[in-house]
Structure formats: structure tokens, C-alpha cells
Design a protein around this motif. Structure first.
Motif, PDB file in Angstrom:
ATOM      1  N   GLY A  49      50.595   0.400  60.833  1.00 11.55           N
ATOM      2  CA  GLY A  49      50.841  -0.704  59.916  1.00 11.55           C
ATOM      3  C   GLY A  49      51.878  -0.337  58.875  1.00 11.55           C
ATOM      4  N   TRP A  50      52.362  -1.340  58.172  1.00 14.00           N
ATOM      5  CA  TRP A  50      53.361  -1.114  57.146  1.00 14.00           C
ATOM      6  C   TRP A  50      53.048  -2.006  55.937  1.00 14.00           C
ATOM      7  CZ3 TRP A  50      54.190  -1.981  62.237  1.00 14.00           C
ATOM      8  CH2 TRP A  50      54.836  -0.988  62.968  1.00 14.00           C
ATOM      9  N   LEU A  51      53.494  -1.566  54.778  1.00 13.79           N
ATOM     10  CA  LEU A  51      53.393  -2.397  53.575  1.00 13.79           C
ATOM     11  C   LEU A  51      54.575  -2.109  52.673  1.00 13.79           C
ATOM     12  CD1 LEU A  51      52.523  -0.590  50.866  1.00 13.79           C
ATOM     13  CD2 LEU A  51      50.306  -0.628  51.998  1.00 13.79           C
ATOM     14  N   GLN A  52      54.864  -3.068  51.799  1.00  6.21           N
ATOM     15  CA  GLN A  52      55.902  -2.857  50.792  1.00  6.21           C
ATOM     16  C   GLN A  52      55.639  -3.766  49.600  1.00  6.21           C
ATOM     17  OE1 GLN A  52      59.956  -3.378  52.107  1.00  6.21           O
ATOM     18  NE2 GLN A  52      60.807  -2.486  50.242  1.00  6.21           N
ATOM     19  N   ASP A  53      55.543  -3.169  48.436  1.00  8.23           N
ATOM     20  CA  ASP A  53      55.531  -3.898  47.164  1.00  8.23           C
ATOM     21  C   ASP A  53      56.956  -3.788  46.637  1.00  8.23           C
ATOM     22  OD1 ASP A  53      55.444  -4.676  44.505  1.00  8.23           O
ATOM     23  OD2 ASP A  53      53.473  -3.824  44.139  1.00  8.23           O
ATOM     24  N   TYR A  54      57.687  -4.907  46.580  1.00  8.45           N
ATOM     25  CA  TYR A  54      59.115  -4.866  46.286  1.00  8.45           C
ATOM     26  C   TYR A  54      59.426  -4.380  44.880  1.00  8.45           C
ATOM     27  CZ  TYR A  54      59.229  -7.515  50.604  1.00  8.45           C
ATOM     28  OH  TYR A  54      59.056  -7.911  51.908  1.00  8.45           O
ATOM     29  N   ALA A  55      58.429  -4.427  43.990  1.00 12.38           N
ATOM     30  CA  ALA A  55      58.646  -3.922  42.638  1.00 12.38           C
ATOM     31  C   ALA A  55      58.390  -2.422  42.548  1.00 12.38           C
ATOM     32  CB  ALA A  55      57.745  -4.656  41.656  1.00 12.38           C
ATOM     33  N   VAL A  56      57.857  -1.837  43.613  1.00  7.70           N
ATOM     34  CA  VAL A  56      57.453  -0.432  43.583  1.00  7.70           C
ATOM     35  C   VAL A  56      58.164   0.399  44.641  1.00  7.70           C
ATOM     36  CG1 VAL A  56      55.507   1.149  43.829  1.00  7.70           C
ATOM     37  CG2 VAL A  56      55.185  -1.036  42.661  1.00  7.70           C
ATOM     38  N   HIS A  57      58.214  -0.106  45.858  1.00  4.83           N
ATOM     39  CA  HIS A  57      58.678   0.690  46.988  1.00  4.83           C
ATOM     40  C   HIS A  57      60.104   0.329  47.393  1.00  4.83           C
ATOM     41  CE1 HIS A  57      54.164   0.170  47.751  1.00  4.83           C
ATOM     42  NE2 HIS A  57      54.331   1.372  47.238  1.00  4.83           N
ATOM     43  N   MET A  58      60.913   1.356  47.570  1.00  4.45           N
ATOM     44  CA  MET A  58      62.288   1.150  48.024  1.00  4.45           C
ATOM     45  C   MET A  58      62.329   0.666  49.471  1.00  4.45           C
ATOM     46  SD  MET A  58      64.713   1.727  45.794  1.00  4.45           S
ATOM     47  CE  MET A  58      66.134   2.283  46.742  1.00  4.45           C
ATOM     48  N   GLU A  59      61.360   1.090  50.269  1.00  4.74           N
ATOM     49  CA  GLU A  59      61.314   0.730  51.688  1.00  4.74           C
ATOM     50  C   GLU A  59      59.855   0.667  52.129  1.00  4.74           C
ATOM     51  OE1 GLU A  59      61.966   5.247  53.416  1.00  4.74           O
ATOM     52  OE2 GLU A  59      63.670   3.881  53.267  1.00  4.74           O
ATOM     53  N   PRO A  60      59.572   0.058  53.295  1.00  6.31           N
ATOM     54  CA  PRO A  60      58.186  -0.054  53.748  1.00  6.31           C
ATOM     55  C   PRO A  60      57.518   1.308  53.913  1.00  6.31           C
ATOM     56  CG  PRO A  60      59.598  -1.533  55.000  1.00  6.31           C
ATOM     57  CD  PRO A  60      60.509  -0.660  54.193  1.00  6.31           C
ATOM     58  N   ILE A  61      56.217   1.359  53.616  1.00  2.90           N
ATOM     59  CA  ILE A  61      55.405   2.557  53.774  1.00  2.90           C
ATOM     60  C   ILE A  61      54.568   2.407  55.049  1.00  2.90           C
ATOM     61  CG2 ILE A  61      53.540   3.935  52.777  1.00  2.90           C
ATOM     62  CD1 ILE A  61      54.505   3.040  50.039  1.00  2.90           C
ATOM     63  N   MET A  62      54.564   3.431  55.867  1.00  4.19           N
ATOM     64  CA  MET A  62      53.846   3.363  57.143  1.00  4.19           C
ATOM     65  C   MET A  62      52.423   3.902  57.001  1.00  4.19           C
ATOM     66  SD  MET A  62      54.806   5.074  60.839  1.00  4.19           S
ATOM     67  CE  MET A  62      56.214   4.001  61.095  1.00  4.19           C
ATOM     68  N   TRP A  63      51.504   3.252  57.711  1.00  2.94           N
ATOM     69  CA  TRP A  63      50.114   3.702  57.828  1.00  2.94           C
ATOM     70  C   TRP A  63      49.803   3.933  59.292  1.00  2.94           C
ATOM     71  CZ3 TRP A  63      46.418   1.186  60.739  1.00  2.94           C
ATOM     72  CH2 TRP A  63      45.101   1.625  60.595  1.00  2.94           C
ATOM     73  N   ARG A  64      49.066   4.994  59.584  1.00  5.77           N
ATOM     74  CA  ARG A  64      48.638   5.257  60.961  1.00  5.77           C
ATOM     75  C   ARG A  64      47.120   5.384  60.985  1.00  5.77           C
ATOM     76  NH1 ARG A  64      52.747   6.440  64.451  1.00  5.77           N
ATOM     77  NH2 ARG A  64      54.749   7.010  63.502  1.00  5.77           N
ATOM     78  N   ALA A  65      46.510   4.891  62.039  1.00  2.00           N
ATOM     79  CA  ALA A  65      45.049   4.863  62.126  1.00  2.00           C
ATOM     80  C   ALA A  65      44.448   6.262  62.120  1.00  2.00           C
ATOM     81  CB  ALA A  65      44.623   4.108  63.383  1.00  2.00           C
ATOM     82  N   ASN A  66      45.162   7.264  62.629  1.00  4.43           N
ATOM     83  CA  ASN A  66      44.605   8.617  62.717  1.00  4.43           C
ATOM     84  C   ASN A  66      44.943   9.482  61.514  1.00  4.43           C
ATOM     85  OD1 ASN A  66      47.294   8.952  63.116  1.00  4.43           O
ATOM     86  ND2 ASN A  66      47.148   9.880  65.164  1.00  4.43           N
ATOM     87  N   ASP A  67      45.454   8.869  60.443  1.00  9.22           N
ATOM     88  CA  ASP A  67      45.800   9.641  59.249  1.00  9.22           C
ATOM     89  C   ASP A  67      44.609   9.879  58.332  1.00  9.22           C
ATOM     90  OD1 ASP A  67      48.373   9.974  59.983  1.00  9.22           O
ATOM     91  OD2 ASP A  67      49.209   8.415  58.693  1.00  9.22           O
ATOM     92  N   GLY A  68      43.468   9.321  58.663  1.00  7.62           N
ATOM     93  CA  GLY A  68      42.290   9.522  57.830  1.00  7.62           C
ATOM     94  C   GLY A  68      42.160   8.440  56.779  1.00  7.62           C
ATOM     95  N   ALA A  69      41.619   8.793  55.632  1.00 11.32           N
ATOM     96  CA  ALA A  69      41.333   7.806  54.590  1.00 11.32           C
ATOM     97  C   ALA A  69      42.607   7.202  54.044  1.00 11.32           C
ATOM     98  CB  ALA A  69      40.545   8.472  53.455  1.00 11.32           C
ATOM     99  N   ALA A  70      42.481   5.957  53.667  1.00 12.24           N
ATOM    100  CA  ALA A  70      43.626   5.261  53.074  1.00 12.24           C
ATOM    101  C   ALA A  70      43.906   5.836  51.699  1.00 12.24           C
ATOM    102  CB  ALA A  70      43.323   3.774  52.961  1.00 12.24           C
ATOM    103  N   MET A  71      45.156   6.189  51.474  1.00 10.49           N
ATOM    104  CA  MET A  71      45.548   6.724  50.174  1.00 10.49           C
ATOM    105  C   MET A  71      46.699   5.899  49.617  1.00 10.49           C
ATOM    106  SD  MET A  71      43.551   9.283  49.650  1.00 10.49           S
ATOM    107  CE  MET A  71      44.403  10.152  48.350  1.00 10.49           C
ATOM    108  N   ALA A  72      46.655   5.691  48.340  1.00 11.48           N
ATOM    109  CA  ALA A  72      47.739   4.961  47.704  1.00 11.48           C
ATOM    110  C   ALA A  72      48.963   5.856  47.589  1.00 11.48           C
ATOM    111  CB  ALA A  72      47.324   4.500  46.309  1.00 11.48           C
ATOM    112  N   ALA A  73      50.130   5.260  47.828  1.00 12.33           N
ATOM    113  CA  ALA A  73      51.372   6.006  47.657  1.00 12.33           C
ATOM    114  C   ALA A  73      51.599   6.262  46.173  1.00 12.33           C
ATOM    115  CB  ALA A  73      52.537   5.202  48.227  1.00 12.33           C
ATOM    116  N   PRO A  74      52.149   7.425  45.826  1.00 13.09           N
ATOM    117  CA  PRO A  74      52.398   7.707  44.407  1.00 13.09           C
ATOM    118  C   PRO A  74      53.390   6.709  43.825  1.00 13.09           C
ATOM    119  CG  PRO A  74      53.511   9.293  45.821  1.00 13.09           C
ATOM    120  CD  PRO A  74      52.584   8.512  46.703  1.00 13.09           C
TER     121      PRO A  74
END
Length: 318
Positions: A49-74
Motif C-alpha cells: 500500500g501507499w499513502l501521502q499527506d501532501y503537507a508532510v510527505h514529498m512523495e508517497p510512502i510504501m507499506w508492505r504487509a510483511n513489515d510488521g506493525a504499522a509505524m508512523a513515518a517521522p
């Protein structure tokens, strides 16, 4: 999917009701709950999956199902503040640029090829100018000050002033003693209504999305109506009629009716041009006295006035 949604929420993005995988979805954010200032997408297989908050992120952030717990990007708050300041400064410079550009243009005299092609006179064209390239220049105002410009070429190509905001901006076609206020989407529609309805003042919002925004700020009393664009071809293609939907939303805010044309085109100028053409063609083999184009146009304008005034209601007091 639940892990992805946790990841989305941890990054300050509000998941919309009925979220489905497979496509990008615009979303509201915690920082900007009134705007869809973010986007999310989950692949069909639910593994990426991907997400982007245009006020925060320069580009979309990727999420993968096998990465474990969901963590917020700094989040770099200083970077966010710097970008917001840069955007504000760029907007100020674009607005000042629009005002400077307008000041250098020549006031409209006589007519313009775009108006002639639309079958319109210059009545109601107060404040319009012509630039060095021969484009018609329309000031887009808010509280009496220019926010941006719409430029229209002799052939009908349209451009807004680069970088300047169009939100809330309008062009008012005023008339002394007007008893009905008409909110419209485009300039040609506005001028058509103004010239067809002798007791009207017209507010041009310039695009469908701006109709409800401008309507929220209208505080005049008296009769009112929204003259919509009828995007019937778009409706047939995607199942929505953007012009009519936005007009109905604006009309609901104002407590007035909606008048929309039924023709092969989309707006009231298209309707007027088509009706004149049909009437002229209908006289080709007639033995009765021929009417001039001006007489035919007067009859078409009378028809438009009747249709518009039938939908006019009292503007709701705010």
C-alpha cells in the motif's frame, strides 16, 4: 487490510467510509480535516500500500504487509513549516503578478473576436481588458481585489494566471436596479444571461468547483437563481454531471432554484447559439417575412429569460 489502515491512521490520514483497494483515494487529514489533503492506495492483493499527506510527505510512502506493525513515518515539523511559508510566498507573488499583468493590459474597446464568436455584445464587460497577444483578460476578484486572471484567446482557449489562486474568486456583472442575482459557472454563460435577462446581475464563479465556494460568501437579498452547465456527455461517460451537481449544491446553500439548458452543448451560450442557428435555418424555405438575426436573437433571449425567471426564488438571508 486492517494493518494498512492502522498505518494510514498512524500517519494522520483519515480513512474514508467504504474504502476499497485497487485505486488511489483522496482523503482528509488530521492536520487539514476540511480538505482532502492526502491520498491512500492499497494494491488488490492487499500486500502493498501507499499513502501521502501532501503537507508532510514529498512523495508517497510504501507499506508492505510483511513489515510488521504499522509505524508512523517521522515528521520534520521545521520542513513542513518551511514549505508552507514557501507556498504562501509563492501565492503572494503570483497574486501581485496577476495585478501587475492586468495593469499593463489595454481596456476592452468595441468588441473582441471571442465575444463575436459567442454572439455577444460588450454590455456587461466593465473592467475587461486585452493583453499584448490579443487575449481577453477578465479580473477574478475577491472583496474588490484581484486574486487572479482568466485569459481567453480569440479562438476560445482559456488560461488562469499561473500560480494564483482561483478559490473564492468571481467576476460580478453589475446592473443598477437589478432584482435578480444569477450565479453561473463560466464567463460566456454569465454574459449571455446578463444580456438575456434585463433585470439581472450576474456572478461568474469560473469553474464548477467554485460555485458552492462563492455561494457561501453571497449575502445579497432579493431574487436568485443558479444557471448551471449541463455536462450531459460527462454524465453519460462517468455517471456524474459535475456542472449540474455543483450548481445544485450552490443552490441549496442559497435557497434558490437551478436553471440548466437542454441542448447538444453544455451551457446557456451553447443553447442560445443553437436556437439562433435552428431559427435561421428554419427560415430558408419559408415564404413568410424573414426575421433578421437580431430579431431571432431577441426571441431566443426572451425564451432564456422565461426559463431562468421560472427558477428564481428569494435568496436565503444569512
Amino acid at each position: 487490510m486492517s494493518s494498512f489502515l492502522q498505518f494510514v491512521e498512524a500517519n494522520g490520514i483519515i480513512v474514508p467510509d467504504g474504502f476499497m483497494a485497487g485505486r488511489w483515494i483522496r482523503c482528509k487529514t488530521i492536520n487539514h480535516p476540511r480538505k482532502k489533503n492526502g491520498s491512500i492506495k492499497l494494491a488488490d492483493d492487499g500486500q502493498v500500500g501507499w499513502l501521502q499527506d501532501y503537507a508532510v510527505h514529498m512523495e508517497p510512502i510504501m507499506w508492505r504487509a510483511n513489515d510488521g506493525a504499522a509505524m508512523a513515518a517521522p515528521i520534520d515539523r521545521a520542513l513542513i513549516a518551511r514549505r508552507q511559508a514557501e507556498r504562501r510566498q509563492a501565492l503572494i507573488e503570483a497574486t501581485l503578478g496577476a495585478r501587475t499583468y492586468y495593469a499593463k493590459c489595454t481596456p476592452l474597446r468595441d468588441s473582441h473576436p471571442y465575444l463575436v464568436g459567442k454572439g455577444l455584445g460588450v454590455a456587461g464587460c466593465v473592467g475587461l481588458r486585452v493583453d499584448a497577444d490579443g487575449w481577453l483578460v477578465i479580473p477574478m476578484l475577491y472583496n474588490g481585489k484581484i486574486l487572479s486572471l482568466q485569459r481567453i484567446s480569440p479562438e476560445g482557449e482559456k488560461k488562469f494566471h499561473f500560480g494564483a489562486t482561483t478559490k473564492c474568486a468571481y467576476y460580478a456583472i453589475e446592473r443598477a436596479g437589478a432584482v435578480v442575482t444569477v450565479l453561473v459557472e463560466g464567463f460566456a454563460t454569465g454574459l449571455t444571461i446578463f444580456q438575456a435577462v434585463p433585470n439581472s446581475r450576474v456572478i461568474v464563479a469560473f469553474n464548477a468547483g467554485n460555485l458552492p465556494v462563492v455561494a457561501e460568501r453571497m449575502e445579497r437579498f432579493g431574487m436568485g437563481v443558479v444557471c448551471a452547465d449541463n455536462d450531459h456527455e460527462t454524465a453519460a461517460r462517468i455517471g456524474r454531471n459535475p456542472g449540474l451537481d455543483a450548481a445544485k449544491q450552490a443552490a441549496e446553500l442559497l435557497g434558490v432554484g437551478v436553471a440548466y439548458p437542454t441542448c447538444s452543448g453544455t451551457d446557456w451560450n451553447d443553447y442560445a447559439m443553437e436556437q439562433v442557428e435552428l431559427a435561421v435555418a428554419g427560415q430558408q424555405f419559408s415564404f413568410s417575412r424573414k426575421r433578421t438575426v437580431l430579431q431571432i436573437q431577441a426571441a431566443v433571449f426572451a425564451d432564456i429569460k422565461l426559463k431562468v425567471m421560472r427558477k428564481a426564488k428569494l435568496l436565503r438571508a444569512k
